[in-house]
Enzyme design. Structure first.
Site, PDB file in Angstrom:
ATOM      1  N   ASP A  71      61.413 -10.787  -7.459  1.00  0.00           N
ATOM      2  CA  ASP A  71      61.424 -11.771  -6.379  1.00  0.00           C
ATOM      3  C   ASP A  71      62.436 -12.861  -6.736  1.00  0.00           C
ATOM      4  O   ASP A  71      63.622 -12.720  -6.452  1.00  0.00           O
ATOM      5  CB  ASP A  71      59.980 -12.285  -6.231  1.00  0.00           C
ATOM      6  CG  ASP A  71      59.771 -13.245  -5.083  1.00  0.00           C
ATOM      7  OD1 ASP A  71      60.590 -13.260  -4.147  1.00  0.00           O
ATOM      8  OD2 ASP A  71      58.770 -13.987  -5.102  1.00  0.00           O
TER       9      ASP A  71
ATOM     10  N   THR B 231      60.695 -13.862 -13.765  1.00  0.00           N
ATOM     11  CA  THR B 231      59.875 -13.056 -14.667  1.00  0.00           C
ATOM     12  C   THR B 231      60.740 -12.035 -15.403  1.00  0.00           C
ATOM     13  O   THR B 231      60.666 -11.908 -16.624  1.00  0.00           O
ATOM     14  CB  THR B 231      58.761 -12.318 -13.882  1.00  0.00           C
ATOM     15  OG1 THR B 231      58.007 -13.286 -13.165  1.00  0.00           O
ATOM     16  CG2 THR B 231      57.866 -11.522 -14.800  1.00  0.00           C
TER      17      THR B 231
ATOM     18  N   ASP C  68      49.193  -7.842  -5.382  1.00  0.00           N
ATOM     19  CA  ASP C  68      48.000  -8.567  -4.910  1.00  0.00           C
ATOM     20  C   ASP C  68      48.332  -9.838  -4.161  1.00  0.00           C
ATOM     21  O   ASP C  68      49.433 -10.382  -4.254  1.00  0.00           O
ATOM     22  CB  ASP C  68      47.114  -8.934  -6.103  1.00  0.00           C
ATOM     23  CG  ASP C  68      47.675 -10.107  -6.904  1.00  0.00           C
ATOM     24  OD1 ASP C  68      48.869 -10.071  -7.251  1.00  0.00           O
ATOM     25  OD2 ASP C  68      46.933 -11.067  -7.161  1.00  0.00           O
TER      26      ASP C  68
HETATM   27  P1  IMP Z   1      59.483 -13.400  -9.791  1.00  0.00           P
HETATM   28  O1  IMP Z   1      59.340 -13.989 -11.164  1.00  0.00           O
HETATM   29  O2  IMP Z   1      59.545 -14.493  -8.746  1.00  0.00           O
HETATM   30  O3  IMP Z   1      60.616 -12.431  -9.661  1.00  0.00           O
HETATM   31  O4  IMP Z   1      58.152 -12.676  -9.437  1.00  0.00           O
HETATM   32  C1  IMP Z   1      57.745 -11.596 -10.091  1.00  0.00           C
HETATM   33  C2  IMP Z   1      56.272 -11.353  -9.904  1.00  0.00           C
HETATM   34  O5  IMP Z   1      55.669 -12.121  -8.857  1.00  0.00           O
HETATM   35  C3  IMP Z   1      56.080  -9.922  -9.499  1.00  0.00           C
HETATM   36  O6  IMP Z   1      56.000  -9.086 -10.621  1.00  0.00           O
HETATM   37  C4  IMP Z   1      54.800  -9.976  -8.697  1.00  0.00           C
HETATM   38  O7  IMP Z   1      53.700  -9.827  -9.556  1.00  0.00           O
HETATM   39  C5  IMP Z   1      54.792 -11.346  -8.078  1.00  0.00           C
HETATM   40  N1  IMP Z   1      55.286 -11.287  -6.684  1.00  0.00           N
HETATM   41  C6  IMP Z   1      56.501 -11.652  -6.221  1.00  0.00           C
HETATM   42  N2  IMP Z   1      56.604 -11.452  -4.901  1.00  0.00           N
HETATM   43  C7  IMP Z   1      55.434 -10.920  -4.503  1.00  0.00           C
HETATM   44  C8  IMP Z   1      54.934 -10.464  -3.232  1.00  0.00           C
HETATM   45  O8  IMP Z   1      55.587 -10.469  -2.168  1.00  0.00           O
HETATM   46  N3  IMP Z   1      53.668  -9.968  -3.257  1.00  0.00           N
HETATM   47  C9  IMP Z   1      52.896  -9.921  -4.376  1.00  0.00           C
HETATM   48  N4  IMP Z   1      53.331 -10.325  -5.576  1.00  0.00           N
HETATM   49  C10 IMP Z   1      54.584 -10.823  -5.642  1.00  0.00           C
END
Ligand code: IMP
Ligand code: MG
Length: 176
Positions: A102, A106, A158
């Protein structure tokens, strides 16, 4: 399975077909390598289970528990390892398996962390990518689907700890 207030975005059938293609590609690319599928918990669990069965190699599996969200749907940017690998990945070919990239925060954190453990190679397989929300650019070597800027649930993903068991990817409809 029908959940009230959930709109289907990617069906079970479409997921299955794409996961099979990814498995074929990974099988071809990792011939003769010491592949470790490294699932990022908890969101990866269904994708990982299906993907590993589509890879025709003597691979091994491990998991990392990561927590990046609070109760809401916006990334907090705070990443915490809640459960570490059970075995060293030094000298092995690591493929990180994620549900979704996203903001990229992470994955960026994970790749930096895993790099210090000196794997022979380090690549990423993500089921979903939401480029609209990207804050850090991270490589995604194997990608299932690019999606719009919507909050998705199901197939491991989730919303407030629920909906992970949906067999498809869905979107929560706004409740008036
Ligand atoms: P990031 O660090 O923003 O890239 O987010 C990574 C983590 O956020 C993913 O591994 C998901 O667990 C959670 N996440 C991000 N977007 C979504 C979504 O649309 N639905 C559910 N979980 C999300
Ligand atoms: Mg995740």
């Amino acid at each position: 399975m029908v959940f009230a207030g959930v709109r289907e975005l990617i069906s079970e059938q479409v997921l299955r077909a794409r996961v099979a293609e990814l498995g074929e590609q990974i099988t071809a690319d990792y011939q003769g390598k010491d592949l470790v599928l490294l699932g990022v918990l908890k969101g990866c669990f269904l994708f990982m289970a299906d993907l590993c069965r589509q890879i025709q190699l003597h691979l091994s599996t491990d998991f990392l528990g990561v927590s990046s969200y609070g109760e809401g749907t916006a990334s907090s940017g705070v990443i915490r390892i809640t459960s570490d690998l059970s075995r060293s990945v030094e000298g092995r070919d690591v493929l990180v398996v994620e549900d979704i990239v996203d903001t990229g925060l992470t994955m960026n954190y994970l790749l930096e962390n895993l790099e210090t453990r000196r794997p022979a190679s380090l690549k990423v397989c993500s089921l979903l990518h939401k480029p609209a929300r990207q804050i850090v650019a991270t490589p995604i070597d194997y990608l299932g689907f690019t999606i719009e800027d919507v909050f998705v649930i199901g197939y491991g993903l989730d919303y407030q700890y629920r909906f992970r068991n949906l067999p498809y990817i869905g979107v929560l409809e706004e409740t008036p």
